[in-house]
Structure formats: C-alpha cells, structure tokens
Design an enzyme around this catalytic site. Structure first.
Site, PDB file in Angstrom:
ATOM      1  CB  SER A  13      -0.963  -0.039   1.185  1.00  0.00           C
ATOM      2  OG  SER A  13      -1.986   0.925   1.048  1.00  0.00           O
ATOM      3  CG  ASP A  64      -6.287  -2.562  -4.188  1.00  0.00           C
ATOM      4  OD1 ASP A  64      -6.952  -1.694  -3.595  1.00  0.00           O
ATOM      5  OD2 ASP A  64      -5.045  -2.526  -4.293  1.00  0.00           O
ATOM      6  CG  HIS A 124      -5.580  -2.317  -0.351  1.00  0.00           C
ATOM      7  ND1 HIS A 124      -4.795  -1.823  -1.371  1.00  0.00           N
ATOM      8  CD2 HIS A 124      -5.056  -1.821   0.793  1.00  0.00           C
ATOM      9  CE1 HIS A 124      -3.848  -1.058  -0.876  1.00  0.00           C
ATOM     10  NE2 HIS A 124      -3.971  -1.046   0.442  1.00  0.00           N
TER      11      HIS A 124
END
Length: 315
Positions: free
Chosen positions: A158, A258, A291
């Site tokens: 991330s 995601d 995610h």
C-alpha cells in the site's frame, strides 16, 4: 456555536485533523513485542537507525552459517498515517514472509502523517536504505553475519509500495553509498492515485473512494499538483520517466478487488512497454481478494500462494 477549530479530515476510528493542523489520535494502537515467533521460529528485535528512524529486524532460522541471505527493506502500509512495525498484523505478516523466503527483513518505522507531511516519510526510509548501504562492514550483527549485500531488495504494501517506487526512482537518479545496487523491488497493492478515476476506483465503495481521494491532500498539503503529484501518480503528465527506475527487477502484486488495482496494472504496463526501462518486471494478481488481504487473513490459501510467489522472485 460553531467551533473556531473545526475538523477538516475525519478518519475515524483512527484520527481527526483540525483546521489549525492539530491531530487527535482516537485510539491507542496494539503493539506486539519483538522476539522469537513460536509459529515460524523467526527471531526479531528492535533497533535504532537515526534519531527519528527505528526498525524491527527479522532473522529466519539459520540452517547454514556459510550461506548468506537476501535482505529486504520493508515499508509498511497504513496510508502513511497508521500502523507500525510492532502492529500485530504487520509483525505476523513479516514473520511469515521471513520464514517462507528465508530472508532477513528490516521493517522501517518512518514518522507518520498527518503529524509529519510528505516528504518526511520518504526521507526517513531513504535514511534507512543509506544506513544499510554506508555501513556494509560494521552494521548490525545480524546483517554482518547473515546478509548478502548483492541481494538487497525494497518491498512494501500500500503506502509502503508507494515508498518503494519513490525510493527506487531516487536510487536511479543519485545512487547509493559504497556503490550498493538494488537487486529488485516488490510492490504489494501499491498506493497510487490520480485526478481522473480509473474503472476500479469508480467501482469502489463511495466512502473508501472519498477517503482515498482526500488522502494525498492531507499528507502532502504543500503539493501544488494534488492527486496528480508524480509521487502518488507516477504516470501523471510531466512525471519523471520510469526509464530511470533504480533497479533491474520488479515484482508487482495486485489484488483483483482492490480499488487501486488499475493504477498498479497501468504502472506495470507503462514500465514494461513504453518507458525504455531495461529491467524485467513480473505481474502477479490474486483473484477474489481485496487490498491487504495478506495482512487481514494471514492463514488463507491466497496469502500462502502470495508469499510463495515472493519467495520464488527472491530465490
């Protein structure tokens, strides 16, 4: 009567940012101490790199004192704002990665936004990388005894994936002390964004999309380009060429559900087909996952397969 110091960013349940720039952290984050992990037999300890930067170092079981191990500098996610190397989900993830890949991991604790704005986080992580590069002969004993400095990787999830990109660009432009070369980079669900929504962003939950759309402005209020700042949108008009990326291998890992998936795949395509970069990149997508699934579900089949894929890349 209206407050003269209203909330301008509300990221409950984590924190709020007020008009005067003050930050209210809403809850104390759980911390896991370093030490021997009974599940993986990976050992860890906390070290100090600079006055502002610390790290947690992970050492997998040593089967041969003559065999040196890959060294991964790992940068956690959390939107630059939450989590630390001691967060339970980060700690467990890195114990697992160290064990499966038989790699030493240096998990860098950079200072967090919004108390500290970009580029503090990049500079902290660069300081850790330079610490490794400039002290190759007399650094931390676990590194002296076991690290292979010809196999130094950058990895992150991330926001950490964003850091990996920006550090690799800096390596390409100015190099590292003692001529250290990066063996490769690993980006997991990297945080990239932009003003023009992609299909995966447009399909995201509206509240999530709103927070992501506000995030760069909160952590980098000095930016004049907003979400098309090249540091968060590497494909923006006028962004530095990816040709100068300071590594010759990359593993890009995306998750099908995601919101930022499209950005990562656009980056991969631009890098491999348009940029002129001479390295080799690989794309690995996990179907049916969102995610950061590897943090939230460390025992899943998807996580096991992802860690195995990373280990293959490092082998």
């Amino acid at each position: 009567m209206a407050s003269d110091n209203p909330v301008i960013y509300d990221y409950s349940p984590y924190f709020r940012v007020y008009k005067d720039g003050s930050v209210e952290r809403l809850k104390e984050e759980e911390q896991t101490p370093a030490g021997l992990d009974p599940l993986t037999s990976v050992n860890s300890k906390d070290i100090r790199i600079t006055a502002n930067v610390s790290a947690r170092i992970y050492l997998p079981p040593i089967t041969s004192t003559s065999k040196k191990l890959s060294l991964i500098l790992y940068f956690r996610g959390g939107g630059f704002c939450i989590l630390s190397s001691a967060s339970p989900i980060v700690h467990r993830h890195l114990n697992g990665l160290a064990a499966v890949s038989s790699s030493i991991i240096l998990s860098v604790d950079y200072r967090r936004a919004p108390e500290h704005h970009i580029p503090v986080q990049y500079d902290d992580c660069w300081a850790a990388l330079e610490w490794v590069a400039s002290h190759r002969s007399d650094v931390e004993p676990w590194l002296i005894d076991h690290a292979d400095y010809d196999r130094v990787y950058l990895a992150g999830d991330s926001a950490g994936g964003n850091i990996v990109h920006n550090l690799a660009m800096r390596v390409g432009s100015q190099g590292l002390s003692n001529g250290l070369k990066l063996a490769g980079t690993i980006l997991l669900d990297p945080y990239f964004w932009g003003k023009q929504l992609t299909a995966s962003e447009a399909a995201a939950d509206p509240e999530l999309r709103k927070r992501l759309d506000q995030l760069w402005g909160m952590i980098c209020p000095e930016s004049t380009a907003g979400n098309d700042d090249p540091r968060v949108n590497p494909l923006a008009v006028g962004a530095p060429s990816l040709e100068d990326l300071g590594c010759m291998r990359m593993l890009m890992c995306t998750s099908e559900k995601d919101a930022m998936r499209d950005r990562a795949q656009m980056y991969y395509k631009a890098l491999t087909t348009k940029s002129g970069w001479l390295g080799k990149a690989e794309l690995y997508e996990t179907k049916g996952e969102d995610h950061g699934f590897y943090l939230n579900d460390p025992d899943s089949k998807s996580t096991t397969m992802l860690l195995a894929r990373i280990a293959t890349f490092l082998a």
